[in-house]
Design a protein around this motif. Structure first.
Motif, PDB file in Angstrom:
ATOM      1  N   LEU A  11       0.868  -1.175   0.000  1.00 62.51           N
ATOM      2  CA  LEU A  11       0.000   0.000   0.000  1.00 62.51           C
ATOM      3  C   LEU A  11       0.902   1.221   0.000  1.00 62.51           C
ATOM      4  O   LEU A  11       1.736   1.380   0.889  1.00 62.51           O
ATOM      5  N   ALA A  12       0.753   2.070  -1.025  1.00 56.18           N
ATOM      6  CA  ALA A  12       1.675   3.203  -1.142  1.00 56.18           C
ATOM      7  C   ALA A  12       1.087   4.300  -2.016  1.00 56.18           C
ATOM      8  O   ALA A  12       0.166   4.059  -2.809  1.00 56.18           O
ATOM      9  N   LYS A  13       1.645   5.504  -1.835  1.00 55.05           N
ATOM     10  CA  LYS A  13       1.363   6.595  -2.765  1.00 55.05           C
ATOM     11  C   LYS A  13       2.367   6.511  -3.899  1.00 55.05           C
ATOM     12  O   LYS A  13       3.563   6.333  -3.660  1.00 55.05           O
TER      13      LYS A  13
ATOM     14  N   VAL B 111      -6.573  11.786 -14.561  1.00 55.60           N
ATOM     15  CA  VAL B 111      -5.652  12.681 -13.861  1.00 55.60           C
ATOM     16  C   VAL B 111      -4.387  12.795 -14.694  1.00 55.60           C
ATOM     17  O   VAL B 111      -4.128  11.963 -15.573  1.00 55.60           O
ATOM     18  N   PRO B 112      -3.562  13.805 -14.450  1.00 53.93           N
ATOM     19  CA  PRO B 112      -2.314  13.923 -15.206  1.00 53.93           C
ATOM     20  C   PRO B 112      -1.343  12.781 -14.893  1.00 53.93           C
ATOM     21  O   PRO B 112      -1.311  12.277 -13.771  1.00 53.93           O
ATOM     22  N   VAL B 113      -0.580  12.382 -15.880  1.00 56.28           N
ATOM     23  CA  VAL B 113       0.482  11.396 -15.654  1.00 56.28           C
ATOM     24  C   VAL B 113       1.441  11.957 -14.605  1.00 56.28           C
ATOM     25  O   VAL B 113       1.839  13.122 -14.662  1.00 56.28           O
ATOM     26  N   GLY B 114       1.790  11.146 -13.636  1.00 57.90           N
ATOM     27  CA  GLY B 114       2.692  11.588 -12.580  1.00 57.90           C
ATOM     28  C   GLY B 114       1.999  12.111 -11.346  1.00 57.90           C
ATOM     29  O   GLY B 114       2.641  12.278 -10.303  1.00 57.90           O
ATOM     30  N   GLU B 115       0.678  12.362 -11.421  1.00 62.12           N
ATOM     31  CA  GLU B 115      -0.042  12.820 -10.224  1.00 62.12           C
ATOM     32  C   GLU B 115      -0.068  11.701  -9.186  1.00 62.12           C
ATOM     33  O   GLU B 115      -0.191  10.523  -9.519  1.00 62.12           O
ATOM     34  N   LEU B 116       0.023  12.059  -7.913  1.00 60.92           N
ATOM     35  CA  LEU B 116       0.019  11.049  -6.867  1.00 60.92           C
ATOM     36  C   LEU B 116      -1.336  10.354  -6.770  1.00 60.92           C
ATOM     37  O   LEU B 116      -2.385  11.002  -6.763  1.00 60.92           O
ATOM     38  N   VAL B 117      -1.293   9.032  -6.717  1.00 58.83           N
ATOM     39  CA  VAL B 117      -2.479   8.217  -6.473  1.00 58.83           C
ATOM     40  C   VAL B 117      -2.122   7.214  -5.374  1.00 58.83           C
ATOM     41  O   VAL B 117      -0.951   7.063  -5.023  1.00 58.83           O
ATOM     42  N   VAL B 118      -3.134   6.562  -4.841  1.00 60.21           N
ATOM     43  CA  VAL B 118      -2.906   5.534  -3.822  1.00 60.21           C
ATOM     44  C   VAL B 118      -3.080   4.174  -4.481  1.00 60.21           C
ATOM     45  O   VAL B 118      -4.125   3.888  -5.064  1.00 60.21           O
TER      46      VAL B 118
ATOM     47  N   GLU C 114      -5.357  -8.550  -6.757  1.00 55.55           N
ATOM     48  CA  GLU C 114      -6.070  -7.282  -6.898  1.00 55.55           C
ATOM     49  C   GLU C 114      -5.054  -6.138  -6.909  1.00 55.55           C
ATOM     50  O   GLU C 114      -4.325  -5.944  -5.943  1.00 55.55           O
ATOM     51  N   ARG C 115      -5.010  -5.409  -8.019  1.00 59.05           N
ATOM     52  CA  ARG C 115      -4.164  -4.222  -8.113  1.00 59.05           C
ATOM     53  C   ARG C 115      -5.090  -3.033  -8.341  1.00 59.05           C
ATOM     54  O   ARG C 115      -5.721  -2.918  -9.392  1.00 59.05           O
ATOM     55  N   THR C 116      -5.157  -2.153  -7.363  1.00 55.18           N
ATOM     56  CA  THR C 116      -6.131  -1.072  -7.405  1.00 55.18           C
ATOM     57  C   THR C 116      -5.456   0.271  -7.174  1.00 55.18           C
ATOM     58  O   THR C 116      -4.584   0.391  -6.308  1.00 55.18           O
ATOM     59  N   SER C 117      -5.880   1.249  -7.969  1.00 63.15           N
ATOM     60  CA  SER C 117      -5.395   2.619  -7.808  1.00 63.15           C
ATOM     61  C   SER C 117      -6.588   3.531  -7.524  1.00 63.15           C
ATOM     62  O   SER C 117      -7.611   3.457  -8.219  1.00 63.15           O
TER      63      SER C 117
ATOM     64  N   ALA D  25      -9.664   9.954  -2.504  1.00 66.20           N
ATOM     65  CA  ALA D  25     -10.401   8.763  -2.062  1.00 66.20           C
ATOM     66  C   ALA D  25      -9.493   7.804  -1.309  1.00 66.20           C
ATOM     67  O   ALA D  25      -9.845   7.288  -0.236  1.00 66.20           O
ATOM     68  N   GLY D  26      -8.303   7.553  -1.840  1.00 66.35           N
ATOM     69  CA  GLY D  26      -7.432   6.523  -1.290  1.00 66.35           C
ATOM     70  C   GLY D  26      -6.757   6.882   0.018  1.00 66.35           C
ATOM     71  O   GLY D  26      -6.292   5.990   0.743  1.00 66.35           O
TER      72      GLY D  26
END
Length: 258
Positions: free
Chosen positions: A111-113, A126-133, A149-152, A157-158
């Motif tokens: 689990l990571a940003k 979202v833009p490429v490179g934007e932080l997601v969880v 399960e690989r979820t972004s 939200a995350g």
């Protein structure tokens, strides 16, 4: 005329949910039967003492669920009943497993940003490179690994996952409890070969076929909040798709193989 029971202190972001829930209740109890016209946007604005924004968000959610059609220049009318199975109960692997008398489980690998890749950025708008969880989990049925399960999630939200034990149960139930709106989903299915870490985590030979489901989950207003790439062992889980011609909607259910 029924008025909203909303408290004056309720966050503005929740207004469209109040309106949507009230309209769903009227459809469920027959006050708005199939074929009936909904009140106009202006009438709903007056009834709930809100601007057009929350009203349009509520109507968009009902359209995404296949309950109403029309609007945005055409008269909105009821075309389907409120589903007896909520979107959350479908999307939640844990709730589904329990409903089939199977014991769900999960093992969190990571689990990571992270910076959004091109595929994730496109799915989440979202833009490429934007932080997601991002989270990777192995899902279990009766202690047998059946899915990777690989979820972004969008960062907004995350972020709620960092105060949650992701091995304890349903991520979707936790997010919903924190006010994250999960209303509509688009599913794409295909087959892929198990390679590398997937084969290892699922305890299958390299090259074995896996059933892949890619899912984009959105709010009632159509804003993507989740993108998932889930890979199932086909001997353990299958999918059943039920189409409803009257509403133009489909319900997809996981089915345990016997």
């Amino acid at each position: 005329m029924m008025t909203s029971s909303r408290s004056p202190l309720e966050p503005r972001a929740a207004l469209h949910r109040v309106i949507g829930d009230e309209l769903r209740a009227r459809i469920t109890d027959g006050r708005l039967p199939i074929g009936a016209a909904l009140p106009s946007e202006a009438e709903l604005c007056r009834e709930f003492s809100v601007s057009r924004g929350p009203v349009r968000q509520a109507l968009a959610a009902l359209r995404a669920e296949g309950i109403i059609a029309g609007g945005q220049g055409a008269v909105a009318h009821v075309v389907g009943s409120v589903p007896t199975q909520s979107m959350t109960s479908f999307l939640s692997f844990s709730e589904w497993a329990q409903s089939t008398q199977r014991r769900p489980g999960q093992r969190t690998v990571e689990l990571a940003k992270r910076a959004a890749t091109e595929d994730v950025a496109a799915a989440l708008s979202v833009p490429v490179g934007e932080l997601v969880v991002e989270i990777i989990r192995v899902r279990l049925l009766d202690e047998v690994p059946v899915m990777v399960e690989r979820t972004s999630f969008t960062l907004e939200a995350g972020r709620h996952l960092f105060d949650f034990d992701t091995d304890s149960g349903s991520i979707f139930a936790h997010l919903k409890g924190n006010g994250v709106e999960l209303v509509a989903a688009r599913h794409t299915f295909d087959a892929v070969a198990a390679e590398g870490i997937d084969a290892e985590m699922l305890d299958v030979p390299s090259g074995s076929p896996l059933l892949r489901e890619r899912r984009i989950t959105s709010t009632g207003a159509g804003v993507p909040v989740e993108y998932s790439d889930d890979r199932y062992v086909p001997g353990q889980v299958t999918f059943t798709i039920n189409n409803t011609a009257a509403s133009g909607s489909s319900v997809v259910r996981l089915v345990p193989d016997q």
